[in-house]
Design a protein around this motif. Structure first.
Motif, short mmCIF file in Angstrom:
data_model
loop_
_atom_site.label_atom_id
_atom_site.label_comp_id
_atom_site.label_asym_id
_atom_site.label_seq_id
_atom_site.Cartn_x
_atom_site.Cartn_y
_atom_site.Cartn_z
N LYS A 98 -2.74 14.24 12.07
CA LYS A 98 -2.54 14.25 13.52
C LYS A 98 -2.04 12.88 14.00
O LYS A 98 -1.14 12.79 14.83
N GLN A 99 -2.62 11.81 13.43
CA GLN A 99 -2.23 10.46 13.81
C GLN A 99 -0.77 10.18 13.43
O GLN A 99 -0.01 9.59 14.20
N VAL A 100 -0.40 10.61 12.22
CA VAL A 100 0.98 10.43 11.76
C VAL A 100 1.94 11.18 12.69
O VAL A 100 2.97 10.65 13.11
N GLN A 101 1.58 12.41 13.05
CA GLN A 101 2.44 13.21 13.93
C GLN A 101 2.53 12.60 15.33
O GLN A 101 3.58 12.65 15.96
N MET A 102 1.42 12.00 15.78
CA MET A 102 1.43 11.31 17.09
C MET A 102 2.40 10.14 17.06
O MET A 102 3.18 9.94 17.98
N ASP A 103 2.33 9.37 15.97
CA ASP A 103 3.22 8.20 15.84
C ASP A 103 4.68 8.63 15.79
O ASP A 103 5.55 8.00 16.39
N GLU B 41 3.79 11.56 27.50
CA GLU B 41 2.56 11.93 26.78
C GLU B 41 2.26 13.42 26.84
O GLU B 41 1.83 14.02 25.87
N GLN B 42 2.48 14.06 28.03
CA GLN B 42 2.17 15.49 28.15
C GLN B 42 3.07 16.34 27.26
O GLN B 42 2.64 17.38 26.72
N VAL B 43 4.30 15.89 27.08
CA VAL B 43 5.23 16.60 26.18
C VAL B 43 4.79 16.39 24.73
O VAL B 43 4.80 17.31 23.92
N ILE B 44 4.38 15.14 24.45
CA ILE B 44 3.92 14.81 23.10
C ILE B 44 2.72 15.66 22.70
O ILE B 44 2.63 16.18 21.59
N GLU B 45 1.78 15.86 23.65
CA GLU B 45 0.59 16.67 23.37
C GLU B 45 0.97 18.08 22.94
O GLU B 45 0.39 18.65 22.02
N LYS B 46 1.95 18.67 23.64
CA LYS B 46 2.41 20.02 23.29
C LYS B 46 3.08 20.02 21.91
O LYS B 46 2.90 20.94 21.11
N MET B 47 3.86 18.97 21.65
CA MET B 47 4.54 18.85 20.34
C MET B 47 3.51 18.79 19.22
O MET B 47 3.63 19.47 18.19
N ILE B 48 2.47 17.98 19.43
CA ILE B 48 1.43 17.79 18.41
C ILE B 48 0.70 19.09 18.15
O ILE B 48 0.40 19.44 17.01
N ASP C 201 0.86 -1.19 0.00
CA ASP C 201 0.00 0.00 0.00
C ASP C 201 0.89 1.25 0.00
O ASP C 201 1.56 1.55 0.98
N MET C 202 0.89 1.97 -1.13
CA MET C 202 1.81 3.10 -1.32
C MET C 202 1.59 4.21 -0.30
O MET C 202 2.53 4.74 0.29
N GLU C 203 0.32 4.57 -0.07
CA GLU C 203 0.02 5.66 0.86
C GLU C 203 0.41 5.29 2.28
O GLU C 203 0.98 6.10 3.02
N ALA C 204 0.10 4.06 2.67
CA ALA C 204 0.45 3.60 4.02
C ALA C 204 1.97 3.53 4.19
O ALA C 204 2.50 3.83 5.26
N ALA C 205 2.67 3.17 3.11
CA ALA C 205 4.14 3.10 3.15
C ALA C 205 4.74 4.49 3.35
O ALA C 205 5.73 4.66 4.09
N VAL C 206 4.14 5.51 2.72
CA VAL C 206 4.61 6.90 2.91
C VAL C 206 4.45 7.30 4.37
O VAL C 206 5.37 7.85 4.99
N ASP C 207 3.28 7.00 4.94
CA ASP C 207 3.04 7.33 6.35
C ASP C 207 4.00 6.58 7.27
O ASP C 207 4.47 7.12 8.26
N TRP C 208 4.28 5.31 6.95
CA TRP C 208 5.21 4.50 7.75
C TRP C 208 6.60 5.13 7.74
O TRP C 208 7.24 5.24 8.79
N LEU C 209 7.04 5.57 6.56
CA LEU C 209 8.36 6.21 6.45
C LEU C 209 8.41 7.52 7.24
O LEU C 209 9.40 7.83 7.89
N ARG C 210 7.31 8.26 7.18
CA ARG C 210 7.27 9.53 7.93
C ARG C 210 7.34 9.26 9.43
O ARG C 210 8.02 9.95 10.18
N THR C 211 6.61 8.23 9.87
CA THR C 211 6.60 7.86 11.29
C THR C 211 8.00 7.51 11.77
O THR C 211 8.40 7.86 12.88
N LYS C 212 8.74 6.83 10.92
CA LYS C 212 10.10 6.41 11.28
C LYS C 212 11.13 7.51 11.03
O LYS C 212 12.32 7.34 11.26
N GLY C 213 10.67 8.66 10.53
CA GLY C 213 11.59 9.76 10.25
C GLY C 213 12.46 9.51 9.04
O GLY C 213 13.54 10.09 8.89
N LEU C 214 12.00 8.64 8.13
CA LEU C 214 12.83 8.26 6.98
C LEU C 214 12.39 8.93 5.68
O LEU C 214 13.04 8.78 4.64
#
Length: 291
Positions: free
Chosen positions: A204-209, A218-225, A32-45
């Motif tokens: 938002k979900q991608v950024q959370m991941d 989690e409280q730091v993550i919320e501010k980051m998001i 799945d191309m779109e899911a693969a893009v999101d996976w790479l973004r999650t991993k910072g790649l």
């Protein structure tokens, strides 16, 4: 699902990720191309989350403005050669003018164009020019003032990208500058209120991941998001984007300085969202040899 070299190449080109990372992303997401893009973004790649959005089809977008009403019409052809044909351009110009009084593509197809319907005119041109053509879409915009702009114009009023901007106040000059900005930057919506909620939620979900990969509380993550989503909205919405003519101002602020309020926009690009099946060259040669 078998992961092909062509799929890995496409993902690498759209994200800037390395070959092995791109392959792993596709394997992890079953191709799945779109899911693969999101996976790479999650991993910072992923260097950039560019969607494929290739403009595969040819043709022209024509824009026409009459007072406070504007239309943008896309007519597709198989090759760019036909898009440069004077006969084709004349037909597209006629279809765009007819669109001013039509309500949607189906009504436009039935509209009169020199004694024939638009649909019949298209059919005749297919026969004489010898290439498939289609009236793909039309977009209409109304406002106190409507300004148009064509990027990569093939002839007056038509080209590869057509933009309409509706505004209250201001003048032609600021309208044209905003239209050029839209052609270049391609905002997703006018304002935050008009952004697709599902697109915002997905980002938002991608950024959370991504944030959770950092291992922060989690409280730091919320501010980051919160900060990242503000940036996403600013980059995605026309009024909040940095104005290409003067990056020190947002588009909304630049318009306000010129006495204008932007109320809407339309951007139509030839072939947007159309994907053409591509066969790899070796398979094409093999097929030709068998024939």
């Amino acid at each position: 699902m078998a992961i092909t070299a062509a799929m890995v190449k496409e993902l690498r080109e759209s994200t800037g990720a390395g070959m092995m990372d791109a392959k792993k992303a596709l394997v992890e997401n079953n191709g799945d191309m779109e899911a693969a893009v999101d996976w790479l973004r999650t991993k910072g790649l992923a260097k950039a989350a560019k969607k494929s959005g290739r403009t595969a089809a040819e043709g022209l977008v024509a824009v026409v403005v009459d007072g406070g009403k504007g239309v943008a019409v896309e007519v597709n052809s198989e090759t760019d050669f036909v898009a440069k044909n004077g006969e084709f351009q004349e037909m597209v110009a006629g279809i765009a003018k007819a669109a001013l009084t039509a309500d949607g593509v189906e009504e436009l197809k039935a509209a009169d164009l020199g004694g024939k319907t638009v649909e019949a005119t298209l059919t005749d041109k297919i026969a004489t020019i010898g290439e498939n053509m289609s009236l793909r879409r039309m977009e209409k915009l109304e406002g106190e003032t409507v300004v148009s702009y064509v990027h990569n114009a093939a002839t007056a009023g038509m080209g590869k990208i057509g933009v309409l901007v509706a505004m209250n106040g201001g003048d032609e000059a600021i309208g044209k500058q905003v239209a050029m900005h839209i052609a270049a930057v391609n905002p997703a919506a006018l304002s935050e209120a008009e952004l697709d909620a599902s697109v915002v939620e997905k980002e938002k979900q991608v950024q959370m991941d991504i944030a959770r990969e950092s291992g922060k509380p989690e409280q730091v993550i919320e501010k980051m998001i919160e900060g990242r989503m503000k940036k996403f909205v600013a980059e995605s919405t026309l009024l909040n984007q940095q104005f290409v003519v003067n990056p020190d101002l947002t588009v909304e602020a630049a318009a306000k300085e010129a006495g204008a309020t932007i109320t809407g926009f339309v951007r139509v690009e030839v072939g947007e969202g159309i994907e053409v099946e591509k066969e790899d060259f070796a398979a094409e040669v093999a097929k030709a040899a068998q024939g």
